[in-house]
Design an enzyme around this catalytic site. Sequence first.
Site, PDB file in Angstrom:
ATOM      1  N   CYS A 131       0.815  -1.222   0.000  1.00 51.24           N
ATOM      2  CA  CYS A 131       0.000   0.000   0.000  1.00 51.24           C
ATOM      3  C   CYS A 131       0.850   1.275   0.000  1.00 51.24           C
ATOM      4  O   CYS A 131       0.434   2.299  -0.550  1.00 51.24           O
ATOM      5  CB  CYS A 131      -0.962   0.006   1.179  1.00 51.24           C
ATOM      6  SG  CYS A 131      -0.188  -0.291   2.779  1.00 51.24           S
ATOM      7  N   HIS A 262      -2.293   6.817   3.721  1.00 52.25           N
ATOM      8  CA  HIS A 262      -0.850   6.978   3.786  1.00 52.25           C
ATOM      9  C   HIS A 262      -0.459   8.239   3.015  1.00 52.25           C
ATOM     10  O   HIS A 262      -1.023   8.534   1.954  1.00 52.25           O
ATOM     11  CB  HIS A 262      -0.125   5.786   3.142  1.00 52.25           C
ATOM     12  CG  HIS A 262      -0.188   4.523   3.934  1.00 52.25           C
ATOM     13  ND1 HIS A 262      -0.688   4.443   5.215  1.00 52.25           N
ATOM     14  CD2 HIS A 262       0.204   3.252   3.605  1.00 52.25           C
ATOM     15  CE1 HIS A 262      -0.603   3.185   5.641  1.00 52.25           C
ATOM     16  NE2 HIS A 262      -0.063   2.454   4.693  1.00 52.25           N
TER      17      HIS A 262
END
Length: 355
Positions: A131, A262
């Site tokens: 990710c 993120h």
Amino acid sequence: MSKKPNLALVGATGAVGTVMIDIINNRENIWGEIRLIASKRSAGKKLTVHGQELTVVELSPESFDGIDIAMFDVPDEVSEIWAPIAVERGAVAVDNSGAFRMNPDVPLVVPEVNPEQAKNRPLGIISNPNCTTLTMMAAMGALHHRWTLKELVVSSYQAVSGAGAAGIDELRAEIAAVAKFPNAGTQTNDVSAALIEAGVDQSNSPWSVPIALNVIPFAGSLKAGGHSSEEMKVRDESRKILGISDLKVAVSCVRVPVQVSHSLTVHATFANALTPDEVRSELEAQPTIRVVDDPANGLYPTPNMVAGQDPTFVGRIRQSLDFTNSIELFVVGDNLRKGAALNTYEIAELVASEF
């Protein structure tokens, strides 16, 4: 004659699996049968997909019979065993774990960057990147295509959901606890003391120190040379996805007290000259990227802005002052969506187009 392929989702009741079902429900239904698969503990649960109530079935070799594409949103050790079994039963496996990412016979695919690799699957398995890597890859792929990427220096600011449900639960409990101590975070180790006083059991925390009112300069497990597994993934996966085996990459991964999304600061150096305005125009032309870049008016991407959304958001685009052909930018993506479930599903859609 084309047919609608049958789709299986393994890990349908997990954190990423739940997001996957939401993505499936909000995209065109291109499937024949959709089958939800999970562990024995979750078998029998009822979930609604495209208006139809489906019963979760237990993971077994037979659960893949008649399936054309099987998506895996499960831990590495589960994928390692079961993805090859799905292939044996006739399915193409699209795996979101790290089990096969660096296997030379398994393509690592980002549909915006290297969609052609989805057909290059000698083992019948396609991998979804980590990710953190995925957060920047749509942007880096577009810029590399135009100006030829040479070097990447990346710092990540990773949400606790990257550590799974345990990370989410820990941050939630710590925030509730420190809220009772208005001065927490002003003296050495006083957050730990506040958590103890509030009765928060940190023995099950994914981290050795508090995450509330803190940042942790480490994500993943320790590898050779003091690097973390997350840092090695960003380096190795970027090289594989972009097809640049000698790409110079330096990475530092940091865990921050954010639930979802993120963020990455990226310093990218190219073979050819480029300007911030050219970079903005190139990124704005990408269908899965949103440019939010007006710092004079307080506009730049933040994790909370991006949470729950599919695109990659990019801002703070500027020329490096001291480095030739280099650009600085800030990239944010929902790590549960594009960082995991969405990209896996987009790979499955690529494979489905072959039917």
